[in-house]
Design a protein around this motif. Structure first.
Motif, mmCIF file in Angstrom:
data_model
loop_
_atom_site.group_PDB
_atom_site.id
_atom_site.type_symbol
_atom_site.label_atom_id
_atom_site.label_comp_id
_atom_site.label_asym_id
_atom_site.label_seq_id
_atom_site.Cartn_x
_atom_site.Cartn_y
_atom_site.Cartn_z
ATOM 1 N N SER A 142 4.329 13.730 -1.577
ATOM 2 C CA SER A 142 2.911 13.654 -1.226
ATOM 3 C C SER A 142 2.322 15.025 -0.923
ATOM 4 C CB SER A 142 2.718 12.727 -0.019
ATOM 5 O OG SER A 142 3.304 13.277 1.148
ATOM 6 N N GLN A 169 0.829 -1.211 0.000
ATOM 7 C CA GLN A 169 0.000 0.000 0.000
ATOM 8 C C GLN A 169 0.863 1.262 0.000
ATOM 9 O OE1 GLN A 169 -2.208 -1.010 3.535
ATOM 10 N NE2 GLN A 169 -4.021 -1.651 2.376
ATOM 11 N N ASP A 218 2.223 1.852 -3.436
ATOM 12 C CA ASP A 218 1.221 2.457 -4.306
ATOM 13 C C ASP A 218 1.033 3.933 -3.980
ATOM 14 O OD1 ASP A 218 0.783 0.066 -5.616
ATOM 15 O OD2 ASP A 218 -0.947 -0.501 -4.392
ATOM 16 N N ARG A 219 1.005 4.254 -2.696
ATOM 17 C CA ARG A 219 0.736 5.635 -2.279
ATOM 18 C C ARG A 219 1.827 6.591 -2.729
ATOM 19 N NH1 ARG A 219 -0.518 4.565 2.730
ATOM 20 N NH2 ARG A 219 1.329 5.247 3.876
ATOM 21 N N TYR A 220 3.067 6.128 -2.706
ATOM 22 C CA TYR A 220 4.189 6.997 -3.061
ATOM 23 C C TYR A 220 4.698 6.769 -4.488
ATOM 24 C CZ TYR A 220 4.346 8.546 1.750
ATOM 25 O OH TYR A 220 4.021 9.097 2.969
#
Length: 228
Positions: free
Chosen positions: A158, A118, A121-123
């Protein structure tokens, strides 16, 4: 000789273009020095640069600073660069040229909640992307972890305007593809992460998933979005 911490894993014509690109990058770094250099590629896809000349020491240090270096032995507590080889729910595995990968457990990523998959995917972490890490060391009981500077870099991603990360393509190839697909106004620049890993920094009004959907068919690559 310096073994650069970036991989050359494409084949055929793409490999020749990538070698030409690497030669230009190396020349940009050390071309003004009194040296001659020769490029090679190891069996594990890490490129090597053999340097001779009066400024050889300065040239080697410049390349280490720019690309990171793959070294024969890792020492506990020291910071190195490895390329993202694989991942699962429990962590990331980096290739630092040792044969066996360096595992970084999810708890040692320091990038917030979720599994390693996860977080990846987020970064927007694409395979083979170079990442800085602190080696835990065999027999020390301490796990390896992402370096503080790496965590800071990814956190900054982000907070920005969004990114589209790409592998298997040089910076010039990514820029040409974006422009050819009519997206010249939709990105600020293409930041080089490694030889074949790039980060497209989107403009404030550009939707990274939309950009991915538009250019994905033109790039035979892994593409990952960073959405603030």
């Amino acid at each position: 000789m310096v073994v650069l911490a970036t991989k050359l894993y494409v084949e055929g014509d793409a490999r020749e273009r990538s070698l030409d690109s690497l030669r230009s990058l190396v020349d940009n770094e050390i071309g003004d020095l009194d040296v001659e250099f020769e490029l090679g590629v190891r069996h594990d896809d890490f490129p090597s640069v053999t340097i001779q000349g009066e400024d050889a020491v300065v040239a080697r240090n410049a390349l280490r600073e720019e690309f990171g270096e793959i070294v024969p032995d890792l020492e506990a507590g020291e910071t190195y660069v490895g390329t993202l080889e694989s991942w699962d729910e429990d962590g990331l595995v980096l290739d630092a040229g040792q044969g066996e990968g360096v595992r970084i457990p999810t708890d040692e990523l320091g990038l917030g909640p979720g599994t390693a998959t996860q977080i990846r995917d987020r970064y927007g972490l694409v395979q083979h992307m170079p990442l800085r890490f602190v080696y835990g060391g065999e027999g020390t009981g301490a796990p390896s972890r992402l370096a503080d500077a790496e965590r800071d870099r990814l956190y900054e991603w982000s907070r920005g305007d969004g990114r589209l990360n790409v592998n298997s393509a040089t910076r010039a190839e990514v820029r040409a593809t974006l422009n050819r697909a009519g997206h010249a106004q939709d990105y600020v620049t293409v930041e080089r992460l490694g030889l074949l890993e790039q980060s497209v920094i989107c403009t404030e009004d550009t939707d990274p998933p939309g950009l991915l959907a538009s250019v994905g068919e033109y790039l035979p690559a892994e593409l990952r979005c960073v959405v603030p």
